[in-house]
Write a protein that holds these residues in place. Structure first.
Motif, short mmCIF file in Angstrom:
data_model
loop_
_atom_site.label_atom_id
_atom_site.label_comp_id
_atom_site.label_asym_id
_atom_site.label_seq_id
_atom_site.Cartn_x
_atom_site.Cartn_y
_atom_site.Cartn_z
N ASN A 41 1.30 7.34 5.39
CA ASN A 41 1.03 6.84 4.06
C ASN A 41 -0.39 7.49 3.42
N GLN A 42 -1.14 8.00 4.45
CA GLN A 42 -2.68 8.57 4.10
C GLN A 42 -1.95 9.98 3.30
N SER A 47 8.07 7.10 -0.66
CA SER A 47 8.47 6.82 0.72
C SER A 47 9.47 5.87 0.86
N ASP A 68 0.65 10.69 1.89
CA ASP A 68 1.43 10.25 0.51
C ASP A 68 0.41 9.99 -0.52
N HIS A 69 -0.73 9.40 -0.43
CA HIS A 69 -1.61 9.13 -1.45
C HIS A 69 -2.45 10.39 -1.54
N GLU A 70 -2.67 11.10 -0.60
CA GLU A 70 -3.17 12.57 -0.77
C GLU A 70 -2.29 13.35 -1.67
N HIS A 113 -0.29 12.13 -3.77
CA HIS A 113 -0.20 11.66 -5.20
C HIS A 113 -1.54 12.25 -5.91
N LYS A 114 -2.79 12.01 -5.43
CA LYS A 114 -3.89 12.40 -5.82
C LYS A 114 -3.87 13.86 -6.12
N GLN A 144 0.71 -1.32 -0.02
CA GLN A 144 0.12 0.00 0.07
C GLN A 144 1.05 1.19 -0.01
N SER A 148 3.70 4.16 -0.61
CA SER A 148 3.86 4.96 -1.95
C SER A 148 5.42 4.82 -2.18
#
Length: 318
Positions: free
Chosen positions: A210-211, A112, A213-215, A217-218, A107, A109
């Motif tokens: 990681n939350q 990271s 990171d994905h924000e 990326h989004k 999961q 990134s």
């Protein structure tokens, strides 16, 4: 990606997993926790007490001991606070980390790099350099204030619960978060924060961040993160200021973390540092502070000073 896993505690307590965890803890050595038990004394203690400890773990009655707070002097005169769990709790935490890592690693990134298998700080610095070469020369340098001491337990446990279905294991992790700290002979509660100094803390930090990171990326941002150290790369000062404002809101409102505005800034990457380095043109350079620290360390180890050219050859940063 969520995985259904409602019996992970059995995997944590399996003989092979525990032996692997003990080997890791033993190799790292480390000081005793509040019970005074050393690495050398642990095998005899384990033989006498493991059956009861395992029964408590399976039954959800095991209570981790508070960590022992120690103060580590910083070269600049400051103090870094570190918590030392007991050897038993270090082994159990390591056993948990070994089971959770394969669940969460897929999961995480690609941006990271901290405390992950096959990844290191050098790779993170080279990744920053590649973004700068692509024209992303401005850094959004966000400093999280006392990150490990301020992690919100509810936010973290909610994130863990999306992928971990084993309630007894979640309960055990929650008890580790709330185990408390021994300070000056008194046990202080730990209503926030992760058990820094324990083997589980780096993984929990990555799971929470990681939350972020994905924000990022989004939103289409280029960034590099190493544990709680991060830098977002943009093409202009104005863009950086917008990103600083919006990501600060996300960190504080969604993840319940605190941004240290006094240490955070938007500037050219050549005027910022990441993991003790900065990027000037196409070159990776040590900051003055990191270079001084390196020289002190070399002198401690060898009794003599080494030149800058040797330093660069050692670290292979060019």
């Amino acid at each position: 990606m969520e995985q259904r896993n409602d019996d992970l505690l059995t995997a944590v307590l399996s003989r092979d997993n525990l032996l692997q965890a003990w080997a890791r803890v033993k190799s790292n050595r480390g000081a005793p926790g509040i019970d005074g038990l050393t690495i050398g004394e642990f095998p005899d203690y384990l033989r006498a007490h493991w059956a009861d400890t395992r029964e408590q773990l399976v039954g959800g009655r095991y209570k981790p001991q508070p960590v022992r707070r120690v103060e580590i002097p910083k070269p600049d005169g400051g103090i870094r606070l570190l918590g030392i769990p007991t050897v038993m709790d270090r082994v159990i935490q390591q056993a948990i980390a070994q089971v959770l890592t394969p669940i969460f690693e897929p999961q995480f990134s690609d941006s990271s790099y901290g405390f992950r298998p096959g990844r290191n700080a050098h790779q993170a610095i080279w990744r920053v350099r590649s973004h700068v070469k692509d024209g992303y020369r401005y850094a959004v340098d966000i400093d999280l204030a006392k990150f490990f001491d301020t992690v919100n337990h509810d936010v973290l446990m909610n994130i863990l619960g999306r992928s971990v279905r084993d309630k007894p294991l979640l309960g055990l992790i929650g008890r580790y978060l709330r185990a408390g700290v021994l300070v000056g002979g008194h046990i202080e509660p730990s209503d926030v924060g992760t058990p820094q100094g324990g083997p589980l803390s780096p993984l929990l930090a990555n799971i929470l961040l990681n939350q972020l990171d994905h924000e990022l990326h989004k939103r289409g941002h280029r960034f590099v993160r190493y544990a709680d150290d991060m830098v977002i790369l943009v093409k202009s000062q104005k863009a950086g200021e917008r990103v600083m404002q919006s990501i600060t809101r996300y960190l504080e409102n969604t993840l319940k973390l605190k941004v240290n505005t006094a240490k955070s800034k938007v500037d050219l990457m050549s005027k910022c540092s990441f993991l003790g380095f900065t990027i000037i043109g196409k070159k990776i350079r040590w900051t003055d502070k990191s270079l001084a620290k390196f020289k002190r360390r070399v002198k401690e180890l060898t009794g003599r000073s080494w030149g800058v050219s040797m330093k660069y050859r050692l670290y292979k940063l060019g």
